[in-house]
Design a protein around this motif. Structure first.
Motif, PDB file in Angstrom:
ATOM      1  N   ASN A  38       0.301  13.640   7.528  1.00  0.00           N
ATOM      2  CA  ASN A  38       0.262  13.170   6.141  1.00  0.00           C
ATOM      3  C   ASN A  38      -1.172  12.945   5.639  1.00  0.00           C
ATOM      4  O   ASN A  38      -1.436  11.964   4.951  1.00  0.00           O
ATOM      5  CB  ASN A  38       1.095  11.897   6.006  1.00  0.00           C
ATOM      6  N   THR A  39      -2.088  13.855   6.007  1.00  0.00           N
ATOM      7  CA  THR A  39      -3.498  13.715   5.642  1.00  0.00           C
ATOM      8  C   THR A  39      -3.938  14.844   4.732  1.00  0.00           C
ATOM      9  O   THR A  39      -3.605  16.010   4.944  1.00  0.00           O
ATOM     10  CB  THR A  39      -4.381  13.712   6.910  1.00  0.00           C
ATOM     11  N   ARG A  40      -4.713  14.482   3.739  1.00  0.00           N
ATOM     12  CA  ARG A  40      -5.342  15.423   2.819  1.00  0.00           C
ATOM     13  C   ARG A  40      -6.844  15.240   2.952  1.00  0.00           C
ATOM     14  O   ARG A  40      -7.340  14.114   2.977  1.00  0.00           O
ATOM     15  CB  ARG A  40      -4.891  15.086   1.395  1.00  0.00           C
ATOM     16  N   VAL A  41      -7.598  16.332   3.029  1.00  0.00           N
ATOM     17  CA  VAL A  41      -9.048  16.282   3.186  1.00  0.00           C
ATOM     18  C   VAL A  41      -9.706  16.708   1.876  1.00  0.00           C
ATOM     19  O   VAL A  41      -9.345  17.739   1.304  1.00  0.00           O
ATOM     20  CB  VAL A  41      -9.509  17.212   4.331  1.00  0.00           C
ATOM     21  N   ILE A  42     -10.659  15.896   1.400  1.00  0.00           N
ATOM     22  CA  ILE A  42     -11.407  16.232   0.184  1.00  0.00           C
ATOM     23  C   ILE A  42     -12.899  16.082   0.466  1.00  0.00           C
ATOM     24  O   ILE A  42     -13.293  15.419   1.421  1.00  0.00           O
ATOM     25  CB  ILE A  42     -11.002  15.344  -1.016  1.00  0.00           C
ATOM     26  N   ASP A  43     -13.724  16.698  -0.403  1.00  0.00           N
ATOM     27  CA  ASP A  43     -15.173  16.622  -0.200  1.00  0.00           C
ATOM     28  C   ASP A  43     -15.831  15.456  -0.939  1.00  0.00           C
ATOM     29  O   ASP A  43     -17.014  15.191  -0.756  1.00  0.00           O
ATOM     30  CB  ASP A  43     -15.854  17.937  -0.578  1.00  0.00           C
ATOM     31  N   GLY A  44     -15.087  14.761  -1.771  1.00  0.00           N
ATOM     32  CA  GLY A  44     -15.620  13.590  -2.463  1.00  0.00           C
ATOM     33  C   GLY A  44     -16.496  13.911  -3.654  1.00  0.00           C
ATOM     34  O   GLY A  44     -17.168  13.024  -4.185  1.00  0.00           O
ATOM     35  N   SER A  45     -16.481  15.150  -4.113  1.00  0.00           N
ATOM     36  CA  SER A  45     -17.362  15.539  -5.222  1.00  0.00           C
ATOM     37  C   SER A  45     -16.916  14.952  -6.562  1.00  0.00           C
ATOM     38  O   SER A  45     -17.724  14.843  -7.483  1.00  0.00           O
ATOM     39  CB  SER A  45     -17.449  17.064  -5.330  1.00  0.00           C
ATOM     40  N   ASP A  46     -15.649  14.563  -6.674  1.00  0.00           N
ATOM     41  CA  ASP A  46     -15.157  13.991  -7.934  1.00  0.00           C
ATOM     42  C   ASP A  46     -14.286  12.769  -7.645  1.00  0.00           C
ATOM     43  O   ASP A  46     -13.053  12.832  -7.706  1.00  0.00           O
ATOM     44  CB  ASP A  46     -14.374  15.043  -8.721  1.00  0.00           C
ATOM     45  N   PRO A  47     -14.921  11.623  -7.309  1.00  0.00           N
ATOM     46  CA  PRO A  47     -14.149  10.428  -6.958  1.00  0.00           C
ATOM     47  C   PRO A  47     -13.214   9.959  -8.069  1.00  0.00           C
ATOM     48  O   PRO A  47     -12.121   9.471  -7.795  1.00  0.00           O
ATOM     49  CB  PRO A  47     -15.214   9.366  -6.671  1.00  0.00           C
ATOM     50  N   ASN A  48     -13.626  10.110  -9.311  1.00  0.00           N
ATOM     51  CA  ASN A  48     -12.799   9.664 -10.426  1.00  0.00           C
ATOM     52  C   ASN A  48     -11.494  10.457 -10.492  1.00  0.00           C
ATOM     53  O   ASN A  48     -10.414   9.886 -10.665  1.00  0.00           O
ATOM     54  CB  ASN A  48     -13.574   9.778 -11.739  1.00  0.00           C
TER      55      ASN A  48
ATOM     56  N   VAL B 237       0.828  -1.210   0.000  1.00  0.00           N
ATOM     57  CA  VAL B 237       0.000   0.000   0.000  1.00  0.00           C
ATOM     58  C   VAL B 237       0.860   1.257   0.000  1.00  0.00           C
ATOM     59  O   VAL B 237       1.790   1.381   0.793  1.00  0.00           O
ATOM     60  CB  VAL B 237      -0.941   0.007   1.235  1.00  0.00           C
ATOM     61  N   GLY B 238       0.518   2.190  -0.895  1.00  0.00           N
ATOM     62  CA  GLY B 238       1.221   3.472  -0.964  1.00  0.00           C
ATOM     63  C   GLY B 238       0.371   4.633  -0.490  1.00  0.00           C
ATOM     64  O   GLY B 238       0.889   5.730  -0.264  1.00  0.00           O
ATOM     65  N   ALA B 239      -0.947   4.421  -0.352  1.00  0.00           N
ATOM     66  CA  ALA B 239      -1.843   5.495   0.087  1.00  0.00           C
ATOM     67  C   ALA B 239      -3.131   4.890   0.612  1.00  0.00           C
ATOM     68  O   ALA B 239      -3.545   3.808   0.177  1.00  0.00           O
ATOM     69  CB  ALA B 239      -2.148   6.447  -1.063  1.00  0.00           C
ATOM     70  N   LEU B 240      -3.766   5.609   1.543  1.00  0.00           N
ATOM     71  CA  LEU B 240      -5.071   5.213   2.061  1.00  0.00           C
ATOM     72  C   LEU B 240      -6.115   6.220   1.607  1.00  0.00           C
ATOM     73  O   LEU B 240      -5.857   7.423   1.575  1.00  0.00           O
ATOM     74  CB  LEU B 240      -5.075   5.162   3.590  1.00  0.00           C
ATOM     75  N   LEU B 241      -7.295   5.712   1.292  1.00  0.00           N
ATOM     76  CA  LEU B 241      -8.455   6.537   0.973  1.00  0.00           C
ATOM     77  C   LEU B 241      -9.532   6.113   1.963  1.00  0.00           C
ATOM     78  O   LEU B 241      -9.925   4.941   1.984  1.00  0.00           O
ATOM     79  CB  LEU B 241      -8.896   6.291  -0.472  1.00  0.00           C
ATOM     80  N   LEU B 242      -9.971   7.036   2.813  1.00  0.00           N
ATOM     81  CA  LEU B 242     -10.825   6.679   3.940  1.00  0.00           C
ATOM     82  C   LEU B 242     -12.053   7.579   4.031  1.00  0.00           C
ATOM     83  O   LEU B 242     -11.976   8.769   3.732  1.00  0.00           O
ATOM     84  CB  LEU B 242     -10.043   6.810   5.257  1.00  0.00           C
ATOM     85  N   GLY B 243     -13.146   6.992   4.504  1.00  0.00           N
ATOM     86  CA  GLY B 243     -14.300   7.783   4.888  1.00  0.00           C
ATOM     87  C   GLY B 243     -14.031   8.444   6.231  1.00  0.00           C
ATOM     88  O   GLY B 243     -13.120   8.037   6.974  1.00  0.00           O
ATOM     89  N   ARG B 244     -14.806   9.458   6.578  1.00  0.00           N
ATOM     90  CA  ARG B 244     -14.560  10.227   7.793  1.00  0.00           C
ATOM     91  C   ARG B 244     -14.630   9.383   9.068  1.00  0.00           C
ATOM     92  O   ARG B 244     -13.769   9.482   9.938  1.00  0.00           O
ATOM     93  CB  ARG B 244     -15.535  11.401   7.907  1.00  0.00           C
ATOM     94  N   ARG B 245     -15.647   8.538   9.205  1.00  0.00           N
ATOM     95  CA  ARG B 245     -15.791   7.744  10.433  1.00  0.00           C
ATOM     96  C   ARG B 245     -14.606   6.806  10.635  1.00  0.00           C
ATOM     97  O   ARG B 245     -14.074   6.685  11.732  1.00  0.00           O
ATOM     98  CB  ARG B 245     -17.096   6.945  10.402  1.00  0.00           C
ATOM     99  N   THR B 246     -14.208   6.114   9.572  1.00  0.00           N
ATOM    100  CA  THR B 246     -13.055   5.213   9.671  1.00  0.00           C
ATOM    101  C   THR B 246     -11.795   6.011   9.975  1.00  0.00           C
ATOM    102  O   THR B 246     -10.986   5.613  10.815  1.00  0.00           O
ATOM    103  CB  THR B 246     -12.885   4.408   8.376  1.00  0.00           C
ATOM    104  N   TYR B 247     -11.629   7.131   9.291  1.00  0.00           N
ATOM    105  CA  TYR B 247     -10.460   7.990   9.530  1.00  0.00           C
ATOM    106  C   TYR B 247     -10.373   8.393  11.004  1.00  0.00           C
ATOM    107  O   TYR B 247      -9.310   8.281  11.629  1.00  0.00           O
ATOM    108  CB  TYR B 247     -10.529   9.228   8.638  1.00  0.00           C
TER     109      TYR B 247
ATOM    110  N   THR C 278     -14.806  13.808   3.375  1.00  0.00           N
ATOM    111  CA  THR C 278     -15.794  14.321   4.316  1.00  0.00           C
ATOM    112  C   THR C 278     -16.428  15.584   3.766  1.00  0.00           C
ATOM    113  O   THR C 278     -15.748  16.409   3.162  1.00  0.00           O
ATOM    114  CB  THR C 278     -15.172  14.600   5.705  1.00  0.00           C
ATOM    115  N   ARG C 279     -17.711  15.707   3.967  1.00  0.00           N
ATOM    116  CA  ARG C 279     -18.414  16.911   3.522  1.00  0.00           C
ATOM    117  C   ARG C 279     -18.156  18.093   4.449  1.00  0.00           C
ATOM    118  O   ARG C 279     -18.224  19.236   4.044  1.00  0.00           O
ATOM    119  CB  ARG C 279     -19.906  16.641   3.420  1.00  0.00           C
TER     120      ARG C 279
END
Length: 195
Positions: free
Chosen positions: A103-113, A51-61, A93-94
């Motif tokens: 080492n965390t980046r926060v995004i709103d998930g509006s463009d998953p692709n 694994v080189g990166a994690l992509l997580l939902g807010r609750r799991t994070y 997270t919204r």
């Protein structure tokens, strides 16, 4: 699926554990029934090495940020704790607000692709979605998951949070390797059709 067959050479895989009756959390969000035996922990250490990166939902994070920065985790599971604290993490997270964790980046998930493409390009290894069932459903529906890894735990919870609750469409899966642990846990791997 080989690593080279995924776009940009990096796979996105989702790893969740679930009870025999299909729940990944108990009725009140409890996870005390989750696998913690030595054999599983050794396998999990091996899994993190790809694994080189994690992509997580807010609750799991939030759960991970609390658990893996604790002195108990660092003492009991030093290799996994070191990985979790160092690996690049993207949290969806919204609200835009999360517990600070290195080492965390926060995004709103509006463009998953776009985010999946960025991670595939920039990551030093595969992109893992640990836990985060709602995020996994979103990624599955957008065709962004290369592999599902489900650790089936021999326990019946009776009720709880469904593994892929909220999924709006059928997704056919191609089975892959099966690993049976001495504990009775069974790791199932699947590739969504078309990946």
């Amino acid at each position: 699926m080989s690593r080279d067959s995924a776009p940009c050479g990096r796979r996105v895989f989702a790893f969740l554990f679930c009870s025999l009756d299909g729940y990944h959390e108990g009725p009140d969000g409890e996870l005390g029934w989750a696998p913690h035996d030595e054999e599983f922990l050794e396998w999990n250490v091996r899994q993190t090495r790809e694994v080189g990166a994690l992509l997580l939902g807010r609750r799991t994070y939030e759960h991970f940020a609390e658990a893996w920065t604790s002195s108990d985790a660092v003492e009991r599971l030093p290799e996994i704790a070191a990985f979790m604290n160092a690996v690049p993490k993207t949290v969806v997270t919204r609200s835009g607000r999360v517990t600070p964790w290195g080492n965390t980046r926060v995004i709103d998930g509006s463009d998953p692709n776009a985010e999946a493409t960025r991670l595939r390009t920039e990551s030093a290894g595969d992109i893992a979605v640990f836990g985060s069932s709602a995020l996994t459903v979103t990624l599955l529906e957008q065709g962004l998951v290369d592999e599902l890894r489900v650790l089936l735990r021999p326990v019946l919870l009776g009720r709880g949070r469904s593994l892929y609750g909220g999924l709006q469409e059928r997704i056919d899966l191609t089975p892959g390797a099966v690993t049976v642990f001495r504990s009775g846990n069974v790791l199932l791997r699947y590739r969504p059709s078309g990946r």
